[in-house]
Design a protein around this motif. Sequence first.
Motif, PDB file in Angstrom:
ATOM      1  N   SER A 117       0.697  -1.221   0.081  1.00 21.86           N
ATOM      2  CA  SER A 117      -0.036  -0.090   0.253  1.00 21.86           C
ATOM      3  C   SER A 117       0.855   1.435   0.081  1.00 21.86           C
ATOM      4  CB  SER A 117      -0.920  -0.097   1.061  1.00 21.86           C
ATOM      5  OG  SER A 117      -0.322  -0.053   2.471  1.00 21.86           O
ATOM      6  N   ASP A 121      -3.204   4.835  -0.857  1.00 24.35           N
ATOM      7  CA  ASP A 121      -4.078   3.579  -0.411  1.00 24.35           C
ATOM      8  C   ASP A 121      -4.330   3.635   0.891  1.00 24.35           C
ATOM      9  OD1 ASP A 121      -3.262   2.818  -3.117  1.00 24.35           O
ATOM     10  OD2 ASP A 121      -1.877   1.527  -2.572  1.00 24.35           O
ATOM     11  N   LEU A 125      -8.118   3.656   2.346  1.00 25.82           N
ATOM     12  CA  LEU A 125      -8.825   2.545   3.019  1.00 25.82           C
ATOM     13  C   LEU A 125      -9.004   2.838   4.315  1.00 25.82           C
ATOM     14  CD1 LEU A 125      -7.012  -0.426   1.241  1.00 25.82           C
ATOM     15  CD2 LEU A 125      -9.526  -0.097   1.551  1.00 25.82           C
ATOM     16  N   VAL A 133      -2.225  -4.506  -0.954  1.00 29.21           N
ATOM     17  CA  VAL A 133      -3.623  -4.144  -1.460  1.00 29.21           C
ATOM     18  C   VAL A 133      -3.583  -4.781  -2.926  1.00 29.21           C
ATOM     19  CG1 VAL A 133      -3.832  -2.322  -0.010  1.00 29.21           C
ATOM     20  CG2 VAL A 133      -2.671  -2.204  -2.124  1.00 29.21           C
ATOM     21  N   HIS A 155      -8.363  -4.739   0.360  1.00 28.43           N
ATOM     22  CA  HIS A 155      -7.452  -4.935   1.231  1.00 28.43           C
ATOM     23  C   HIS A 155      -6.913  -6.297   1.687  1.00 28.43           C
ATOM     24  CE1 HIS A 155      -6.648  -4.589   6.377  1.00 28.43           C
ATOM     25  NE2 HIS A 155      -5.495  -4.580   5.459  1.00 28.43           N
ATOM     26  N   ARG A 216     -16.499   3.422   0.837  1.00 27.24           N
ATOM     27  CA  ARG A 216     -15.438   2.540   1.662  1.00 27.24           C
ATOM     28  C   ARG A 216     -16.455   1.502   2.454  1.00 27.24           C
ATOM     29  NH1 ARG A 216     -11.289   5.652   5.539  1.00 27.24           N
ATOM     30  NH2 ARG A 216     -13.117   7.012   5.997  1.00 27.24           N
ATOM     31  N   PRO A 223     -11.227  -2.701   7.478  1.00 28.66           N
ATOM     32  CA  PRO A 223     -11.451  -2.092   6.202  1.00 28.66           C
ATOM     33  C   PRO A 223     -11.552  -3.273   5.161  1.00 28.66           C
ATOM     34  CG  PRO A 223      -9.620  -0.772   7.307  1.00 28.66           C
ATOM     35  CD  PRO A 223     -10.276  -1.846   7.970  1.00 28.66           C
ATOM     36  N   THR A 225     -12.638  -2.680   1.537  1.00 25.14           N
ATOM     37  CA  THR A 225     -12.537  -2.162   0.097  1.00 25.14           C
ATOM     38  C   THR A 225     -12.686  -0.713   0.063  1.00 25.14           C
ATOM     39  OG1 THR A 225     -12.789  -2.426  -2.188  1.00 25.14           O
ATOM     40  CG2 THR A 225     -14.722  -2.541  -0.606  1.00 25.14           C
ATOM     41  N   PHE A 226     -12.257   0.131  -0.771  1.00 22.19           N
ATOM     42  CA  PHE A 226     -12.366   1.574  -1.142  1.00 22.19           C
ATOM     43  C   PHE A 226     -12.788   1.206  -2.798  1.00 22.19           C
ATOM     44  CE2 PHE A 226     -10.723   5.030  -3.559  1.00 22.19           C
ATOM     45  CZ  PHE A 226     -11.711   6.145  -3.090  1.00 22.19           C
TER      46      PHE A 226
END
Length: 247
Positions: A117, A121, A125, A133, A155, A216, A223, A225-226
């Motif tokens: 990440s 990132d 997230l 990621v 993630h 998100r 977390p 996903t974004f």
Amino acid sequence: MTAHDPGRGEARPISLHQQILSELQGHILSGRWPPGHRIPFEHELTAQFGCSRMTVNKVLTQLAAAGLIERRRKVGSFVRQPHSQSAVLEIPEIRTEVEALGLPYRFALLQRRRRRSTQADREALGLDGPAPVLALACRHDAGPRPFCLEERLIHLAAVPEAEAQDFAAEPPGAWLVHHVPWTAAEHRIRARSADPDLAAVMATAPGAACLVVERRTWSAGRPVTFVRLTYPGEAHELVARFAPSRG
């Protein structure tokens, strides 16, 4: 944005902690364990899953932090009554949106890259530190025209099984909905003008107005996903129907 040859890493085994978390979440979110249902005691879960009591305690702590269960000292843990919301913005699968227009749907994977990440990132997230990621981009088409650009981060510590997916036949958003239960989501909606790269991908003019939806999602406080969904502004709208709250 250019096409990228999807690279595949070796699938990582799912940890026992994640297995237990996913199973208990599934019972709660599916309604099999309704509000008020008593969760098995720690020693019962320890025997059921053949694990340490510390592992079970961590899972229950995570579920409580996510607001799914309530832990009562000397009594046990119980499924919580869900909190009501005054308004909820639901975003259906993109395929469903396109088919509702009576147009044929297709998508193309533009990028798939596993990486450590970046700072951006982690901010997207909501991560506290470096983590692996999976960065994905795909374009969804409605008939002959681009409909939406999906740019997504997954993630991998939360969803290790995503690393084995090439997402060539199923869009990542649809795959996540069907494989990873989420417990919380945050939406941000804004407008932007298409820069030359975006205009080329979406077959629109540079400077054209676009609608951007960023979302998100979390699973038990972790977390998942974004995603940034970008639509041509003149061809898309969001509608939320709600009623006034009763105090």
